[in-house]
Design an enzyme around this catalytic site. Sequence first.
Site, PDB file in Angstrom:
ATOM      1  N   GLN A  78      27.349  65.060  14.015  1.00 58.74           N
ATOM      2  CA  GLN A  78      27.705  65.147  15.375  1.00 58.74           C
ATOM      3  C   GLN A  78      26.234  65.534  16.089  1.00 58.74           C
ATOM      4  O   GLN A  78      25.909  66.700  16.003  1.00 58.74           O
ATOM      5  CB  GLN A  78      28.565  66.317  15.578  1.00 58.74           C
ATOM      6  CG  GLN A  78      28.828  66.604  17.131  1.00 58.74           C
ATOM      7  CD  GLN A  78      30.238  67.236  17.271  1.00 58.74           C
ATOM      8  OE1 GLN A  78      31.021  67.685  16.330  1.00 58.74           O
ATOM      9  NE2 GLN A  78      30.761  67.739  18.308  1.00 58.74           N
ATOM     10  N   PHE A  79      25.679  64.539  16.922  1.00 60.33           N
ATOM     11  CA  PHE A  79      24.135  64.610  17.251  1.00 60.33           C
ATOM     12  C   PHE A  79      24.345  65.661  18.359  1.00 60.33           C
ATOM     13  O   PHE A  79      23.582  66.270  18.812  1.00 60.33           O
ATOM     14  CB  PHE A  79      23.669  63.293  17.819  1.00 60.33           C
ATOM     15  CG  PHE A  79      24.120  62.919  18.861  1.00 60.33           C
ATOM     16  CD1 PHE A  79      23.354  63.154  20.263  1.00 60.33           C
ATOM     17  CD2 PHE A  79      25.177  62.013  19.024  1.00 60.33           C
ATOM     18  CE1 PHE A  79      23.732  62.528  21.316  1.00 60.33           C
ATOM     19  CE2 PHE A  79      25.783  61.662  20.226  1.00 60.33           C
ATOM     20  CZ  PHE A  79      24.988  61.910  21.370  1.00 60.33           C
ATOM     21  N   THR A  80      25.584  65.776  19.049  1.00 58.61           N
ATOM     22  CA  THR A  80      25.623  66.714  20.156  1.00 58.61           C
ATOM     23  C   THR A  80      25.316  68.105  19.753  1.00 58.61           C
ATOM     24  O   THR A  80      25.017  69.194  20.721  1.00 58.61           O
ATOM     25  CB  THR A  80      27.128  66.642  20.891  1.00 58.61           C
ATOM     26  OG1 THR A  80      28.127  67.046  19.805  1.00 58.61           O
ATOM     27  CG2 THR A  80      27.157  65.345  21.311  1.00 58.61           C
TER      28      THR A  80
END
Length: 148
Positions: A78-80
């Site tokens: 989850q790059f967010t």
Amino acid sequence: MRAVIQRVTEASVTVDQQVIGEIKAGLLVLICAMQGDDQTQADYLVKKIAKLRIFKDEAGKMNRSVSDTSGAVLVISQFTLAADTHRGNRPGFSTAAPPAQGEALYTYFADQLEAQGLVVQRGSFGADMQVRLLNDGPVTIWMDSAER
């Protein structure tokens, strides 16, 4: 690396309407590699997460780890988690590791959890995923390897 760890009674991840990973009781781990991260940061989080005592013992106290309970782990990239929200209303993600590095560290992280003897299910790096979970407690913990 950054991680959000949730104690769950069940969790699953779906891509293109197909469930690709599913667990019963255990941990849902959302993980993000940051610029400059390497396997050292992944190793740190693996050891902390595998031994994190957030499951209840016989007395009802959070005193057992996912390893102690024979629980499983669902790992989702989850790059967010790299979101920078300091300026404006649109988050920036420039502090996230480049995709190739992020994927390599995501894979390494999940592999190292398996090496700890845990049952690990995975999402699909970079895919549009739908994650379902039933948070137990709720227990949700944030970790950042840069803050050790």
